[in-house]
Scaffold this motif. Structure first.
Motif, PDB file in Angstrom:
ATOM      1  N   ALA A  72     -46.965  32.133  95.399  1.00 39.93           N
ATOM      2  CA  ALA A  72     -47.249  33.798  96.731  1.00 39.93           C
ATOM      3  C   ALA A  72     -46.829  34.295  96.626  1.00 39.93           C
ATOM      4  N   GLU A  73     -47.583  34.875  95.013  1.00 37.95           N
ATOM      5  CA  GLU A  73     -48.717  35.785  94.904  1.00 37.95           C
ATOM      6  C   GLU A  73     -49.426  35.632  95.496  1.00 37.95           C
ATOM      7  N   ALA A  74     -50.590  34.713  95.642  1.00 34.84           N
ATOM      8  CA  ALA A  74     -51.727  34.919  96.325  1.00 34.84           C
ATOM      9  C   ALA A  74     -51.588  35.065  97.643  1.00 34.84           C
ATOM     10  N   CYS A  75     -50.609  34.989  98.058  1.00 36.19           N
ATOM     11  CA  CYS A  75     -50.238  34.531  99.836  1.00 36.19           C
ATOM     12  C   CYS A  75     -49.843  36.469  99.923  1.00 36.19           C
ATOM     13  N   GLY A  76     -49.183  37.066  99.455  1.00 42.79           N
ATOM     14  CA  GLY A  76     -48.515  38.449  99.840  1.00 42.79           C
ATOM     15  C   GLY A  76     -46.929  37.903 100.383  1.00 42.79           C
ATOM     16  N   ASP A 128     -42.675  36.210  99.856  1.00 43.70           N
ATOM     17  CA  ASP A 128     -41.560  35.955  98.742  1.00 43.70           C
ATOM     18  C   ASP A 128     -42.034  34.416  98.299  1.00 43.70           C
ATOM     19  N   TRP A 129     -40.923  33.657  97.295  1.00 45.72           N
ATOM     20  CA  TRP A 129     -41.549  32.929  96.683  1.00 45.72           C
ATOM     21  C   TRP A 129     -40.728  32.046  97.430  1.00 45.72           C
ATOM     22  N   LYS A 175     -43.549  30.582  92.477  1.00 41.34           N
ATOM     23  CA  LYS A 175     -44.093  31.853  91.932  1.00 41.34           C
ATOM     24  C   LYS A 175     -46.039  31.996  92.542  1.00 41.34           C
ATOM     25  N   GLU A 176     -46.772  32.080  91.667  1.00 42.97           N
ATOM     26  CA  GLU A 176     -48.256  31.703  91.907  1.00 42.97           C
ATOM     27  C   GLU A 176     -48.555  31.581  93.394  1.00 42.97           C
TER      28      GLU A 176
END
Length: 82
Positions: free
Chosen positions: A32-36, A38-39, A29-30
Motif C-alpha cells: 500500500a505504501e509503495a502504491c499510495g 490504503d492497505w 501495508k508495504e
C-alpha cells in the motif's frame, strides 16, 4: 456474489504488479505504501482473482430519480403560455 470495485487503471496495475511480492511475503501495508493506497484496498484487490482488465462499476443510468421530474407539469404549462 459479485463485488464491483472502482479503482483507476494505473492504481490497479500498480497493485497487480506487487502480487508477486505479496506471494513472496510482502505485507499489505508495504504494498500500500509503495502504491499510495490504503492497505485495505490492496487486500481487496489481491484476494480477488486476477483479471486482465480492471473491474468496472455497474452503470448507474436510470438508478437515480431525475431532479426535474416533480416540475414537469409546471414546465409543460409554462411552455404552453409562451
Amino acid at each position: 456474489m459479485t463485488i464491483f470495485m472502482i479503482l483507476d487503471p494505473e492504481s490497479w496495475m500498480n497493485i497487480r504488479r506487487f502480487r508477486a511480492l505479496h506471494e513472496a511475503g510482502a505485507t499489505y501495508k508495504e504494498i500500500a505504501e509503495a502504491c499510495g493506497v490504503d492497505w485495505r484496498t490492496v487486500k481487496k484487490y489481491l484476494t480477488e482473482p486476477a483479471g486482465a482488465t480492471p473491474p468496472a462499476a455497474p452503470s448507474r443510468k436510470g438508478s437515480q430519480p431525475q431532479v426535474v421530474t416533480p416540475y414537469t407539469g409546471v414546465m409543460t404549462r409554462c411552455s404552453a403560455l409562451i
